[in-house]
Scaffold this motif. Structure first.
Motif, PDB file in Angstrom:
ATOM      1  N   UNK A   5       0.871  -0.969   0.058  1.00 57.98           N
ATOM      2  CA  UNK A   5       0.044  -0.037   0.115  1.00 57.98           C
ATOM      3  C   UNK A   5       0.743   1.240   0.051  1.00 57.98           C
ATOM      4  N   UNK A   6       0.236   2.309  -0.781  1.00 61.78           N
ATOM      5  CA  UNK A   6       1.201   3.719  -0.541  1.00 61.78           C
ATOM      6  C   UNK A   6       0.037   4.711  -0.747  1.00 61.78           C
ATOM      7  N   UNK A   7       0.214   5.623   0.072  1.00 63.22           N
ATOM      8  CA  UNK A   7      -0.994   6.580   0.390  1.00 63.22           C
ATOM      9  C   UNK A   7      -0.776   7.983   0.319  1.00 63.22           C
ATOM     10  N   UNK A   8       0.725   8.286   0.290  1.00 63.05           N
ATOM     11  CA  UNK A   8       0.948   9.812   0.457  1.00 63.05           C
ATOM     12  C   UNK A   8       2.365  10.091  -0.183  1.00 63.05           C
ATOM     13  N   UNK A  61      -1.328  -0.634  -4.034  1.00 56.12           N
ATOM     14  CA  UNK A  61      -2.756  -0.062  -3.978  1.00 56.12           C
ATOM     15  C   UNK A  61      -2.589   1.188  -3.172  1.00 56.12           C
ATOM     16  N   UNK A  62      -3.373   2.363  -3.527  1.00 55.47           N
ATOM     17  CA  UNK A  62      -3.432   3.348  -3.066  1.00 55.47           C
ATOM     18  C   UNK A  62      -4.685   3.907  -2.608  1.00 55.47           C
ATOM     19  N   UNK A  78      -1.296   9.866  -6.453  1.00 55.91           N
ATOM     20  CA  UNK A  78       0.022   9.120  -5.868  1.00 55.91           C
ATOM     21  C   UNK A  78       0.217   7.932  -6.957  1.00 55.91           C
ATOM     22  N   UNK A  79      -0.827   7.391  -7.435  1.00 53.06           N
ATOM     23  CA  UNK A  79      -0.760   6.155  -8.231  1.00 53.06           C
ATOM     24  C   UNK A  79      -0.148   6.781  -9.492  1.00 53.06           C
ATOM     25  N   UNK A  98       5.620   2.158 -14.417  1.00 53.02           N
ATOM     26  CA  UNK A  98       5.218   0.859 -13.878  1.00 53.02           C
ATOM     27  C   UNK A  98       3.933   0.575 -14.663  1.00 53.02           C
ATOM     28  N   UNK A  99       3.727  -0.648 -14.715  1.00 50.90           N
ATOM     29  CA  UNK A  99       2.671  -1.280 -15.622  1.00 50.90           C
ATOM     30  C   UNK A  99       1.448  -0.811 -14.995  1.00 50.90           C
ATOM     31  N   UNK A 100       0.528  -0.227 -15.918  1.00 51.26           N
ATOM     32  CA  UNK A 100      -0.670   0.466 -15.244  1.00 51.26           C
ATOM     33  C   UNK A 100      -1.629  -0.527 -14.604  1.00 51.26           C
ATOM     34  N   UNK A 101      -1.444  -1.766 -14.788  1.00 55.95           N
ATOM     35  CA  UNK A 101      -2.607  -2.773 -14.186  1.00 55.95           C
ATOM     36  C   UNK A 101      -1.961  -3.053 -12.754  1.00 55.95           C
ATOM     37  N   UNK A 102      -0.735  -2.784 -12.456  1.00 57.25           N
ATOM     38  CA  UNK A 102      -0.251  -2.918 -11.251  1.00 57.25           C
ATOM     39  C   UNK A 102      -0.728  -2.097 -10.048  1.00 57.25           C
ATOM     40  N   UNK A 103      -0.974  -0.857 -10.838  1.00 57.44           N
ATOM     41  CA  UNK A 103      -1.360   0.188  -9.791  1.00 57.44           C
ATOM     42  C   UNK A 103      -3.011   0.339  -9.575  1.00 57.44           C
ATOM     43  N   UNK A 104      -3.397   0.344  -8.388  1.00 58.30           N
ATOM     44  CA  UNK A 104      -4.713   0.045  -8.084  1.00 58.30           C
ATOM     45  C   UNK A 104      -5.269   1.301  -7.207  1.00 58.30           C
ATOM     46  N   UNK A 105      -6.367   1.988  -7.574  1.00 60.63           N
ATOM     47  CA  UNK A 105      -6.742   3.110  -6.804  1.00 60.63           C
ATOM     48  C   UNK A 105      -8.209   2.380  -6.211  1.00 60.63           C
TER      49      UNK A 105
END
Length: 443
Positions: A186-189, A218-219, A224-225, A234-241
């Motif tokens: 997870x990343x959020x900021x 996941x953010x 931030x994504x 990064x691959x777009x499919x890897x980044x989840x909002x």
């Protein structure tokens, strides 16, 4: 958590390979239930003689502490506190555990209790590493033990929730783990150092060593994504909002009378990045212009610097009659938000601030800067007023003037837009659908 009895961790009665007989019996019992292969561990190519009694003992302690449950997911956190990170995890757990009925194990490094410990333990099983291992157990053995446990259990996912231990686990054993489970972080900021203003955060520290093994980052905010995507390609499919599921059900809009004398609420932590200096300048400029309103300030210093900042703030505004520091606060509802006309937010650096979601849930008109994920919630002049420059007190004052000049129809229209936007993205229903789409097999 299943406590470790003295007989399990004692070595009074040993088997031929150095493990206590009671420990081996417990492991074989686990293997009979699940059934697993021990030893050698499933998927491990390392020679059996690597499994010395120290590694075996560390693994058996983890197995016994975790109990016999078949967990769907394992979440790693440093400790249970009462901050924004922990509130976000609680919101996500309500979806995963309560709505989706997944069995979750939280691996917590520090057992220090907080006001939220009990509520976390109601949502998931919690294993405290510092209670399961003595201080002399090397971190490498603990990480190896967790690795072995995960590949035997093969949960649907493991999730590093701002946990350095999780990143070390992924960096060391990610290639093996990814064959048996999906790896999330997870990343959020977007954090900036207070003095150097340099970027920092675990996602940056460990991206190089962990990226190939991570299934999803996941953010709770799209800003931030998008930033991570540009920084690391990064691959777009890897980044989840997945927006924070702040409300169980949608809220119903309630029109409000716009009063002539405006009451403004400011509530946040008293920290260097919260824009406390900007707030005092805003109050001074409003006072100079003769704008008739009042700002109530609530906040809690988290350390000595915060206390100094609060003292400085009180000294700066003591000659003004339009702003008052009231007190610390424990809950947003306790501030009686319906008694205010406007929520003012002045932070310089943020992720997706929980306090803004609470203000939106209470249908408050919001003025906030375009930092972090704020623009996910506040669309300028549609769901609130968005400030371009978080340090520009004059821009805040101008937007407050604009707010004062709104007629009641436009005031309520923007509030209604905010409620509709909030209901679309910040409810359990939305998060439920997003989690269902990434947990395999499809739920």
């Amino acid at each position: 958590m299943l406590p470790l009895s003295p007989e399990v961790i004692s070595y009074n009665s040993k088997s031929k390979n150095g493990l206590p007989i009671s420990t081996l019996n417990a492991i074989h019992k686990m293997n009979d239930i699940n059934p697993r292969v021990y030893p050698p561990f499933k998927g491990c190519s390392i020679e059996f003689d690597y499994y010395n009694k120290v590694i075996d003992s560390a693994y058996s302690q983890f197995v016994l502490a975790a109990g016999e449950a078949e967990y769907d997911g394992i979440v790693f956190i440093p400790r249970i506190r009462t901050g924004g990170t922990d509130k976000l995890l609680k919101s996500y757990l309500k979806v995963l555990s309560v709505v989706m009925k997944l069995k979750i194990l939280i691996v917590c490094e520090d057992s220090t209790k907080s006001a939220w410990t009990e509520s976390f333990e109601e949502l998931a099983d919690v294993l405290y590493l510092d209670e399961s291992y003595d201080n002399n157990t090397p971190n490498t053995y603990i990480i190896a033990s967790i690795h072995y446990y995960i590949i035997q259990l093969a949960p649907k996912f493991i999730w590093g929730f701002n946990s350095r231990l999780a990143y070390l686990l992924i960096g060391t054993y990610g290639a093996s783990l990814s064959q048996y489970t999906d790896i999330w972080v997870v990343t959020f900021a977007h954090w900036i150092h207070e003095i150097s203003y340099r970027e920092f955060g675990m996602i940056h520290d460990y991206m190089t060593s962990c990226n190939d093994h991570i299934k999803y980052i996941i953010s709770d905010n799209s800003k931030f994504v998008n930033k991570l995507n540009k920084q690391y390609n990064l691959e777009v499919d890897k980044l989840i909002h997945i927006p924070s599921p702040n409300s169980l059900i949608p809220i119903e809009f309630e029109p409000k009378v716009k009063r002539e004398k405006i009451k403004i609420l400011w509530a946040s932590g008293i920290e260097w990045n919260k824009g406390v200096d900007t707030l005092s300048t805003i109050a001074e400029e409003l006072y100079t212009r003769g704008v008739h309103l009042h700002i109530d300030v609530y906040g809690t210093p988290k350390n000595n610097k915060g206390s100094q900042l609060l003292n400085s703030f009180n000294n700066e505004v003591k000659s003004l009659n339009n702003i008052t520091y009231k007190s610390a606060f424990n809950s947003f509802d306790g501030l009686d938000p319906k008694d205010y006309d406007l929520f003012l937010f002045t932070s310089m650096i943020e992720g997706m601030p929980n306090i803004l979601l609470e203000a939106a849930e209470n249908q408050m008109f919001i003025i906030a800067p375009d930092v972090g994920g704020v623009s996910d919630l506040i669309i300028n002049r549609e769901t609130g007023f968005l400030i371009k420059d978080s340090l520009d007190s004059g821009e805040y004052v101008n937007r407050i003037d604009d707010f004062i000049n709104l007629d009641e129809h436009d005031f309520n229209k923007i509030r209604s837009n905010l409620v509709n936007h909030y209901n679309k993205f910040y409810t359990v229903e939305n998060a439920h659908g997003l989690f269902k789409s990434i947990i395999k097999p499809a739920l």
